[in-house]
Design a protein around this motif. Structure first.
Motif, PDB file in Angstrom:
ATOM      1  N   ARG A 206      -6.148  10.314 -47.511  1.00  9.42           N
ATOM      2  CA  ARG A 206      -4.699  10.476 -47.400  1.00  9.42           C
ATOM      3  C   ARG A 206      -4.222  11.847 -47.852  1.00  9.42           C
ATOM      4  O   ARG A 206      -3.029  12.113 -47.888  1.00  9.42           O
ATOM      5  CB  ARG A 206      -3.991   9.390 -48.207  1.00  9.42           C
ATOM      6  CG  ARG A 206      -4.232   7.984 -47.667  1.00  9.42           C
ATOM      7  CD  ARG A 206      -3.284   6.984 -48.255  1.00  9.42           C
ATOM      8  NE  ARG A 206      -3.449   5.675 -47.664  1.00  9.42           N
ATOM      9  CZ  ARG A 206      -2.653   4.626 -47.897  1.00  9.42           C
ATOM     10  NH1 ARG A 206      -1.634   4.763 -48.709  1.00  9.42           N
ATOM     11  NH2 ARG A 206      -2.886   3.465 -47.321  1.00  9.42           N
ATOM     12  N   SER A 211       2.860  15.854 -42.475  1.00 10.02           N
ATOM     13  CA  SER A 211       4.306  15.677 -42.311  1.00 10.02           C
ATOM     14  C   SER A 211       4.765  14.532 -43.195  1.00 10.02           C
ATOM     15  O   SER A 211       3.960  13.707 -43.641  1.00 10.02           O
ATOM     16  CB  SER A 211       4.648  15.380 -40.849  1.00 10.02           C
ATOM     17  OG  SER A 211       4.046  14.159 -40.427  1.00 10.02           O
ATOM     18  N   PRO A 213       6.046  11.067 -44.089  1.00  9.15           N
ATOM     19  CA  PRO A 213       6.011   9.790 -43.371  1.00  9.15           C
ATOM     20  C   PRO A 213       7.409   9.201 -43.171  1.00  9.15           C
ATOM     21  O   PRO A 213       8.332   9.482 -43.931  1.00  9.15           O
ATOM     22  CB  PRO A 213       5.182   8.893 -44.304  1.00  9.15           C
ATOM     23  CG  PRO A 213       4.498   9.812 -45.243  1.00  9.15           C
ATOM     24  CD  PRO A 213       5.368  11.004 -45.371  1.00  9.15           C
ATOM     25  N   ASN A 214       7.550   8.403 -42.085  1.00  3.57           N
ATOM     26  CA  ASN A 214       8.733   7.584 -41.828  1.00  3.57           C
ATOM     27  C   ASN A 214       9.988   8.370 -41.470  1.00  3.57           C
ATOM     28  O   ASN A 214      11.096   7.841 -41.521  1.00  3.57           O
ATOM     29  CB  ASN A 214       9.049   6.688 -43.041  1.00  3.57           C
ATOM     30  CG  ASN A 214       7.887   5.792 -43.388  1.00  3.57           C
ATOM     31  OD1 ASN A 214       7.207   5.281 -42.508  1.00  3.57           O
ATOM     32  ND2 ASN A 214       7.647   5.610 -44.681  1.00  3.57           N
ATOM     33  N   LEU A 215       9.843   9.655 -41.120  1.00  2.00           N
ATOM     34  CA  LEU A 215      11.008  10.384 -40.629  1.00  2.00           C
ATOM     35  C   LEU A 215      11.347   9.894 -39.225  1.00  2.00           C
ATOM     36  O   LEU A 215      10.453   9.602 -38.434  1.00  2.00           O
ATOM     37  CB  LEU A 215      10.739  11.884 -40.596  1.00  2.00           C
ATOM     38  CG  LEU A 215      10.746  12.625 -41.925  1.00  2.00           C
ATOM     39  CD1 LEU A 215      10.452  14.105 -41.682  1.00  2.00           C
ATOM     40  CD2 LEU A 215      12.085  12.480 -42.607  1.00  2.00           C
ATOM     41  N   PRO A 216      12.645   9.818 -38.872  1.00  2.00           N
ATOM     42  CA  PRO A 216      12.990   9.420 -37.502  1.00  2.00           C
ATOM     43  C   PRO A 216      12.520  10.465 -36.506  1.00  2.00           C
ATOM     44  O   PRO A 216      12.604  11.668 -36.762  1.00  2.00           O
ATOM     45  CB  PRO A 216      14.527   9.344 -37.540  1.00  2.00           C
ATOM     46  CG  PRO A 216      14.922  10.198 -38.688  1.00  2.00           C
ATOM     47  CD  PRO A 216      13.828  10.076 -39.702  1.00  2.00           C
ATOM     48  N   GLU A 217      11.979  10.019 -35.382  1.00  2.00           N
ATOM     49  CA  GLU A 217      11.483  10.950 -34.376  1.00  2.00           C
ATOM     50  C   GLU A 217      12.643  11.563 -33.602  1.00  2.00           C
ATOM     51  O   GLU A 217      13.635  10.914 -33.306  1.00  2.00           O
ATOM     52  CB  GLU A 217      10.547  10.228 -33.404  1.00  2.00           C
ATOM     53  CG  GLU A 217       9.270   9.717 -34.057  1.00  2.00           C
ATOM     54  CD  GLU A 217       8.341   9.075 -33.045  1.00  2.00           C
ATOM     55  OE1 GLU A 217       8.725   9.066 -31.851  1.00  2.00           O
ATOM     56  OE2 GLU A 217       7.266   8.614 -33.434  1.00  2.00           O
ATOM     57  N   THR A 238      16.866  15.268 -39.818  1.00  2.00           N
ATOM     58  CA  THR A 238      17.099  14.007 -40.514  1.00  2.00           C
ATOM     59  C   THR A 238      18.599  13.796 -40.650  1.00  2.00           C
ATOM     60  O   THR A 238      19.406  14.683 -40.370  1.00  2.00           O
ATOM     61  CB  THR A 238      16.460  14.034 -41.913  1.00  2.00           C
ATOM     62  OG1 THR A 238      17.164  14.988 -42.711  1.00  2.00           O
ATOM     63  CG2 THR A 238      14.999  14.423 -41.831  1.00  2.00           C
TER      64      THR A 238
END
Length: 375
Positions: A206, A211, A213-217, A238
């Motif tokens: 890991r 990048s 994690p879990n950012l909106p595309e 974001t």
């Protein structure tokens, strides 16, 4: 702290460090300059206690004072202050029982009863010289409460039955391995791990995250056209609100504003913007106002406003709230026009007056307002 006195009679008249301890003494004394040798008093007292069957006699303290060339009374002060130093004889296996709140809540009082039953009162030594005990303050193993320290090692997660078994073995000359006495590894949960079981948490796989994690595309419409021109990739946008700038930031030079403008995304399609588009005007060449004299408008924004038919201060001064909403949506910076007071500045400049910022622009103090070729 209770008064603590060392046992004069039990200590005898002499003390000598064991030959194998001399190397350790040299190690600790070597940590300090020749004129600061007394700084080694605590480790030397600890070594003396170990070499004196687990306690400090008066001759042992006197030997430490002689080694460090200290007054005897200074060594006695240290030894009687710290409860880690014991001033009377103890058993071969000295039990320090933690009675602080976490251990007490988990059954330390029941362990005390075992010690009293098997050994006697606090600091008593059994007739065979094998066991003694005392109650101490927190030993820092609260998660494994209740627990005891026997000589140098911890015995944790004890029950009265288990402590009685341990003391019985020690009194019969049988060594007992330290550690926890329930089904756990060190301080992990009983019965094994219940979380963080994925091996990827520990094998380093890991560590290659590139990048967040879990950012909106980003959708296709949000993708900046600069990517097609070969500009470096930018992070996906974001929905985190930006912190309002301080007044000093608002007063930033025009060149900083120009840099911010150059980094903005291209204006969005007109049909997708809320509000009313300002009325455009036609102006003969050379009659345009220098919109860069308005704080907040850089060269890029001036070009975009000109493309909308905005050339004069009077046009901006006449904008309504709906016009402001439309322009902010077109230029993709909500709230900036009101924050930087474009309309107020434009009214002043349209009336032929000056603002502090326009004076700086006219004086050439703002780099982006200087003519080409000027320093």
């Amino acid at each position: 702290m209770a008064l603590r006195r060392f046992d004069i009679e039990a200590g005898g008249d002499t003390f000598a460090f064991k030959p194998e301890t001399e190397e350790k003494i040299s190690f600790w004394r070597g940590k300090y300059p020749a004129d600061k040798q007394r700084s080694a008093v605590i480790p030397l007292l600890w070594l003396a206690q170990k070499d004196n069957a687990g306690w400090l006699s008066e001759p042992a303290m006197r030997e430490v004072a002689n080694r460090l060339e200290m007054p005897y009374i200074r060594v006695y002060e240290v030894a009687t202050f710290y409860t880690m130093f014991r001033l009377q004889p103890v058993g071969k296996h000295h039990v320090q029982l933690c009675g602080t709140t976490p251990c007490m809540l988990r059954g330390a009082n029941d362990l005390k009863k075992v010690c009293e039953s098997k050994i006697g009162k606090k600091m008593a030594v059994t007739d065979d010289g094998r066991l003694s005990w005392e109650e101490v303050e927190c030993l820092g193993a609260c998660v494994n409460a209740p627990m005891v320290q026997i000589n140098d090692y911890y015995y944790e997660d004890l029950t009265p039955e288990k402590l009685e078994e341990i003391l019985g073995k020690l009194s019969n000359g049988v060594d007992v391995a330290p550690g926890t006495f329930v089904d756990r590894i060190n301080s992990a949960p009983e019965g094994g791990l219940t979380s963080l079981e994925d091996e990827a948490c520990f094998d380093g796989s890991r560590n290659n995250i590139t990048s967040i994690p879990n950012l909106p595309e980003a959708t296709k419409s949000e993708a900046p056209p600069a990517e097609a021109a070969g500009k470096p990739d930018r992070p996906a946008p974001t929905n985190v609100d930006r912190e309002e700038p301080e007044e000093e930031e608002i007063e930033a030079d025009q060149d900083v504003v120009a840099k911010e403008n150059a980094d903005d995304d291209a204006p969005v399609a007109s049909d997708d913007i809320e509000g009313d588009r300002p009325e455009a005007a036609s102006v003969a060449a050379g009659e345009e106002d220098d919109l860069k004299r308005i704080k907040g408008i850089g060269p890029k924004n001036e070009d975009q406003l000109n493309e909308l038919g905005i050339f004069k201060f009077a046009q901006i001064a006449a904008w309504t709230e709906e016009n402001v909403k439309w322009v902010e949506g077109y230029l993709s910076f909500r709230g900036r026009i009101a924050r930087e007071d474009w309309i107020g500045q434009a009214k002043t400049l349209a009336a032929g007056e000056e603002t502090e910022f326009s004076k700086r622009v006219d004086a050439g103090d703002v780099p982006s307002s200087q003519e080409e070729g000027e320093d």
